[in-house]
Design an enzyme around this catalytic site. Structure first.
Site, PDB file in Angstrom:
ATOM      1  N   ASP A 158       0.757  -1.319  -0.016  1.00 36.28           N
ATOM      2  CA  ASP A 158       0.159   0.012  -0.025  1.00 36.28           C
ATOM      3  C   ASP A 158       1.021   1.120   0.138  1.00 36.28           C
ATOM      4  OD1 ASP A 158      -2.069   1.797   0.807  1.00 36.28           O
ATOM      5  OD2 ASP A 158      -3.483  -0.055   1.089  1.00 36.28           O
ATOM      6  N   HIS A 189      -3.664   6.102   3.632  1.00 39.25           N
ATOM      7  CA  HIS A 189      -4.289   4.828   3.251  1.00 39.25           C
ATOM      8  C   HIS A 189      -3.737   3.390   3.773  1.00 39.25           C
ATOM      9  CE1 HIS A 189      -5.657   2.028   0.020  1.00 39.25           C
ATOM     10  NE2 HIS A 189      -6.549   2.803  -0.189  1.00 39.25           N
ATOM     11  N   SER A 344     -11.179  -0.451  -1.185  1.00 43.74           N
ATOM     12  CA  SER A 344     -10.018  -0.509  -0.355  1.00 43.74           C
ATOM     13  C   SER A 344     -10.279  -0.958   0.994  1.00 43.74           C
ATOM     14  CB  SER A 344      -9.257   0.906  -0.634  1.00 43.74           C
ATOM     15  OG  SER A 344      -8.345   1.086  -1.499  1.00 43.74           O
TER      16      SER A 344
END
Length: 397
Positions: A158, A189, A344
């Site tokens: 990520d 994120h 996600s």
């Protein structure tokens, strides 16, 4: 859609390669100029591969001298469970030469890859954990097996992870960085997705070990080749630590169709790593996205708190399971929390439940099928040809 693989495989298979068609049919605006991924045929030996790389280097140097090209040539080589490939920055003459080598399976344009998150909603409810541990909606308690992923290693591929966040205390290490020289999560994120798959408070597999693998920048983007390099590192690391068969990998990212990306995750799965992938946020058939369209991995679409398909979620026959993805609260860099929406957020729920199953003795090869088997058939309007199964951890509640 930019499906270069179909074109490149055809070109590599015929005797007279029409390289002009390859360059003309690039497709999409996500192509990284003069950047390519070259995939070798199965069975190519290490010696043959090294010989090919040496030949390419010589050809590139010759063409660079002739034309004054500013391309840099070969960059990284990959070997994921016997799948050999490399990426580089080449002029067209060098690519034409590469396409003529009968050891080459296909060549595709390297492309931009982005995270699959959408919006932030302050003070949204934490509902995903309760939902995946109950057959009926509306439960706030998270019920789970006490093993909670213990003994399993989860690779978060990520934007990086804040390894100092208290959600991960004593269970996390930094792995590698394929995108820049900043070993932090400047985006948030990656910390958020890690909090969902294995955070102490917000996570599914609360006792799993975590490895931060950074392949996306603080801006949330990277390249297909950078993602492949990260996956290659994960397989090598898991093998070196005797963790194959006891490892999972979360990919809350994606781009347009890439056979190389799909091949890489397939080989990682075959090596013994459970791979969960976000379906994508374009409200379209996920068959057009990679690595979501790889049949071997567990592809997650996003659901809402009332068991509907999230409006943004991709769909299609390639989707394996729905999981909570709208308004998910999880960890944020600096020790805080943040609410995000996207496939996600669905993927790490799947990754966490998959890791918990591995800890209970389910094999990597069987894990996704098991999730599909026990998933609750409750998703309304899942999309054409799409499963209506919602992720469930088998708690019995």
């Amino acid at each position: 859609m930019g499906c270069i693989k179909v074109i490149s495989v055809f070109l590599a298979a015929i005797a007279a390669v029409d390289a002009r068609a390859f360059f003309h049919n690039r497709g999409g605006n996500d192509v990284i100029p003069n950047s390519y991924i070259v995939v070798m045929k199965d069975g190519v030996t290490a010696e043959d591969f090294d010989s090919h790389i040496s030949s390419v280097a010589a050809t590139h140097s010759l063409n660079k001298a002739k034309r004054g090209s500013e391309t840099v040539g070969h960059k990284d080589s990959f070997n994921i469970n016997g799948w050999r490939a490399y990426n580089g920055h080449f002029d067209e003459a060098t690519i034409e030469s590469i396409l003529k080598d009968d050891k080459v399976n296909y060549v595709e344009h390297d492309r931009v890859v982005k995270l699959a998150a959408l919006t932030t909603q302050p003070n949204a409810p934490t509902w995903g954990l309760g939902r995946v541990s109950h057959k009926a909606p509306g439960n706030k308690d998270f019920v789970y097996d006490s093993s909670a992923g213990q003994g399993i290693t989860i690779y978060g591929v990520d934007t990086g992870i804040d390894i100092r966040h208290p959600e991960f205390a004593g269970r996390i290490r930094w792995g590698t960085n394929t995108v820049d020289n900043d070993n932090t999560d400047g985006n948030g994120h990656g910390t958020h997705t890690a909090g969902t798959f294995a955070g102490t408070t917000y996570g599914v597999a609360k006792k799993a070990n975590i490895v931060a693998v950074k392949v996306l920048s603080a801006g949330g983007s990277g390249s297909t080749s950078g993602v492949i390099k990260g996956i290659d590192w994960c397989v090598t690391d898991a093998r070196s630590k005797n963790a194959l068969g006891k490892a999972a990998l979360n990919l809350s990212l994606g781009g347009s169709f890439s056979q190389a990306s799909n091949d890489a995750v397939t080989r990682a799965q075959e090596a013994g790593i459970f791979v969960a992938v976000a379906a994508g946020n374009d409200n379209r058939d996920a068959k057009n996205s990679s690595p979501a369209s790889a049949p071997a991995v567990c592809t997650a679409a996003s659901s809402t708190i009332d068991d509907q398909k999230s409006s943004f979620s991709n769909w299609g026959t390639i989707v394996d399971i729905y999981a909570p993805g709208s308004n998910i609260l999880s960890a944020a860099p600096g020790g805080g929390t943040r609410t995000l929406s996207g496939t996600s957020m669905a993927s790490p729920h799947v990754c966490g439940v998959g890791a918990a199953m591995l800890a209970q003795g389910v094999s990597v090869a069987q894990a996704c099928d098991r999730l599909k088997q026990i998933g609750n058939a409750v998703i309304r309007n899942p999309g054409t040809g799409t499963t209506n199964r919602l992720l469930y951890n088998g708690s019995g509640r």
